[in-house]
Design an enzyme around this catalytic site. Structure first.
Site, PDB file in Angstrom:
ATOM      1  N   SER A 117       6.457  32.956 -23.406  1.00  0.00           N
ATOM      2  CA  SER A 117       6.358  34.179 -22.635  1.00  0.00           C
ATOM      3  C   SER A 117       6.098  35.121 -23.429  1.00  0.00           C
ATOM      4  O   SER A 117       5.110  36.194 -23.145  1.00  0.00           O
ATOM      5  CB  SER A 117       7.671  34.513 -21.607  1.00  0.00           C
ATOM      6  OG  SER A 117       7.852  33.830 -20.562  1.00  0.00           O
ATOM      7  N   ASP A 165       4.992  39.049 -12.970  1.00  0.00           N
ATOM      8  CA  ASP A 165       6.231  38.906 -13.617  1.00  0.00           C
ATOM      9  C   ASP A 165       7.305  39.060 -12.567  1.00  0.00           C
ATOM     10  O   ASP A 165       7.164  38.964 -11.226  1.00  0.00           O
ATOM     11  CB  ASP A 165       6.456  39.359 -14.852  1.00  0.00           C
ATOM     12  CG  ASP A 165       7.212  38.471 -15.818  1.00  0.00           C
ATOM     13  OD1 ASP A 165       8.356  38.457 -15.822  1.00  0.00           O
ATOM     14  OD2 ASP A 165       6.504  37.667 -17.011  1.00  0.00           O
ATOM     15  N   HIS A 203      12.592  40.222 -17.400  1.00  0.00           N
ATOM     16  CA  HIS A 203      11.746  39.715 -18.095  1.00  0.00           C
ATOM     17  C   HIS A 203      10.324  40.449 -18.318  1.00  0.00           C
ATOM     18  O   HIS A 203       9.554  40.592 -19.386  1.00  0.00           O
ATOM     19  CB  HIS A 203      11.513  38.245 -17.770  1.00  0.00           C
ATOM     20  CG  HIS A 203      10.671  37.274 -18.335  1.00  0.00           C
ATOM     21  ND1 HIS A 203       9.285  37.286 -17.926  1.00  0.00           N
ATOM     22  CD2 HIS A 203      10.847  36.603 -19.382  1.00  0.00           C
ATOM     23  CE1 HIS A 203       8.797  36.455 -18.818  1.00  0.00           C
ATOM     24  NE2 HIS A 203       9.558  35.895 -19.682  1.00  0.00           N
TER      25      HIS A 203
END
Length: 611
Positions: free
Chosen positions: A384, A149, A184
């Site tokens: 996600s 990520d 994120h």
């Protein structure tokens, strides 16, 4: 592949092959959709591409590229791929080279999360309760999850369980400090493994005992390159034992530009799965048109089209533990997968308005103050997030299985884990009480308690073809005071396997079996009630592909997701008799059914970006 799918694939290749004199049609089929489009726009401009090389020729092709002035960016020997900046004329030259099997765009990848909502939904105790985890003793201890990520920051809620950090940006691999400029990756890691200590347990993750391995492939804006993701997956695969990696979480993706068999990102996922790593991927956030809000199909992103991956869609739990008010989030991408027509997602999971860990210097925290819960948490939505939730559940399943079996017995295989998740899933219905089709919810919404119960009951050393339950299981779970029956079926490629097939160690669960392959389960293949193949395909329960689907040459990703005008007429949803290009290359006019089935939307303009 059935005759109709072969016909569709052929039509698609014909429609998407540009009638350009600069290269022959046969060689153009080595090029993915994005590379062809770029060549059509500017035949000489250089492109950043991934070349898949036939075995034994990597060194020669690399030398040939350099001799033509190409810039080699990275090389991955395990997958026989080279990433390079190559001129348009040389791309055509290498398409003619028999040593080159395929040329793919080194596409930008991005997260599957949205920054458009600040409302906190199901999280913490509510999220854990709706998964059936209120009283579980399992924490994921001893299980390693690689989060590929934007990086993972070592926040207090991870309590020293961040076992390593690696940076793959710009084609390089470096051991790094725990960095996450975007935020994120830390959020996803929190949904997997946060203790919730900074919130007094309110925002506790699914598996708070998991070891995390952070792998940075996305920059401060949440974007990266496919080749960097491939390098991270290959690194995790090669170092599975050394780093103790059991699960890979991929809460990112890019549009599907080619068949899964030639997509290098998909092939990296398949390689990891063959090595015994469970790969959990996001379905994507292209389930509803940004312009009209209408539901659309075929929006799954790569690598969510990898057959072996556990591809996850998103559920909006409406902030409650009960399953009665759960709905599929509108943005959650639906199948079938582009090019291959695979049934995806595999399962769906809570992913809407979830609070999780952050850090004050991240882009998300600084640029989106409306998302802040406090200095330690932000709220995000998307597939996600649901992917992180499922990665946490998989960690709990593995811990339960290893605890019950002991160290001498083998671990659950990726195929077995997916089958257990699907078999124990809970079927979902919309607000009108109509069950969602299988291209929308897969096998159903994950049921962590049921999946753990199954994983704990299985003797992983049982011979193939023999019963492998060590204890009895009851195919229902009590959640929020309701007794809920499991789906008790598995979506095996084109088939729905019903009944007690999960109670036997099937040959299909082996490491060398690709999910959905046409092998025998017991006496024979068990065909589902509603997935019929042949001249007409009934997908899931309500999507019919007609016999004469024509694909226009200008239908490219971003403009190729078909958005429904209505989804409530009759028992089936007909994909129009023909797809015809309008004078606007960004518009697709969809044919009308001659029956009383569904009229698909008059125009479609879709974006693959985060919803």
């Amino acid at each position: 592949m059935t005759r109709l799918l072969r016909q569709v694939a052929a039509l698609l290749l014909i429609g998407l092959t540009f009638a350009s004199p600069v290269f022959a049609q046969a060689n153009s089929q080595k090029l993915d959709q994005a590379v062809r489009a770029a060549l059509k726009k500017n035949p000489t401009a250089s492109q950043r591409v991934i070349l898949t090389i036939r075995p034994g020729y990597a060194t020669a092709v690399k030398q040939a590229l350099k001799s033509r002035g190409a810039v080699i960016i990275s090389e991955n020997a395990s997958l026989n791929v080279l990433t390079a900046q190559v001129s348009g004329s040389d791309i055509k030259r290498f398409a003619d080279d028999v040593r080159v099997a395929n040329i793919s765009t080194d596409s930008l990848v991005q997260t599957n999360a949205t920054t458009s909502s600040a409302q906190i939904g199901a999280t913490g105790s509510a999220m854990r309760e709706t998964l059936g985890l209120s009283s579980t003793a399992y924490t994921g201890k001893g299980i390693g999850v690689a989060v590929i990520d934007s990086g993972v920051k070592s926040v207090a809620d991870f309590q020293g369980r961040l076992a390593g950090s690696y940076d793959f940006l710009n084609g390089m691999i470096t051991v790094a400090t725990a960095v996450d400029d975007y935020g994120h990756g830390t959020h996803v890691a929190g949904l997997i493994a946060s203790t919730g200590a900074s919130s007094n347990g309110a925002f506790k993750g699914v598996a708070p005992g998991v070891r995390l391995i952070g792998m940075r492939v996305l920059d401060q804006n949440g974007q990266g390159r496919t080749s960097d993701v491939i390098n991270a997956i290959a690194f995790a695969t090669a170092n599975k034992r050394a780093l103790g990696i059991d699960v890979i979480n991929l809460s990112l993706g890019h549009p599907i530009y080619e068949a899964a068999a030639t997509d290098p990102l998909v092939q990296a996922v398949e390689q990891a799965t063959r090595a015994g790593i469970i790969v959990v991927t996001a379905a994507g956030n292209s389930g509803a048109s940004l312009q009209t809000g209408k539901t659309g199909y075929a929006g799954v992103t790569s690598p969510g089209n990898a057959r072996s991956a556990i591809t996850v869609g998103a559920v909006d739990t409406n902030g409650t533990a009960t399953r009665r008010d759960d709905r599929i989030a509108p943005y959650s991408s639906r199948g079938p997968t582009w090019y291959d027509g695979e049934v995806k997602p595999d399962v769906v999971a809570p992913g809407h308005r979830l609070a999780s860990d952050t850090y004050r210097t991240t882009t998300i925290y600084k640029n989106y103050p409306v998302l802040r819960v406090d200095v330690n948490y932000v709220t995000l939505s998307g597939t996600s997030m649901s992917t992180g939730v499922v990665s946490g559940i998989v960690a709990l399943m593995l811990e339960a299985s290893r605890t019950a079996n002991g160290p001498a017995r083998p671990s659950l295989t990726p195929n077995a884990v997916k089958a257990l998740l699907q078999f124990s899933a809970l079927r979902m219905r919309d607000a009108a009480g109509v069950e969602y089709d299988r291209l929308t919810q897969g096998a159903g919404s994950v049921n962590a308690a049921g999946a753990i119960e199954l994983a704990r009951a299985i003797n992983t050393a049982a011979p193939a073809g023999s019963p492998w339950l060590m204890t009895g299981v009851t195919p229902w779970t009590n959640i929020a005071g309701e007794t809920l029956s499991w789906a008790q079926n598995i979506l095996w490629g084109e088939n729905i396997l019903w009944g007690d097939s999960i109670y036997t160690n099937q040959a299909s669960f082996g490491l060398n079996v690709l999910w959905g392959e046409n092998i025998l389960w017991g006496e024979n293949i068990l065909w589902g009630e509603n997935i019929l193949w042949g001249e007409n395909i009934l997908w899931g329960e309500n999507i019919l592909w007609g016999d004469n689907i024509l694909w226009g040459e200008n239908i490219l990703w971003g403009d190729n997701i078909l958005w429904g005008e209505n989804v409530v007429s009759g028992d089936t949803l007909l994909w129009g008799d023909a797809l015809v290009n309008s004078t606007n290359s960004n518009t697709v006019v969809v044919g009308v059914s001659s029956s009383d089935n569904i009229l698909w939307g008059e125009t479609v303009v879709a974006s693959p970006s985060a919803y």
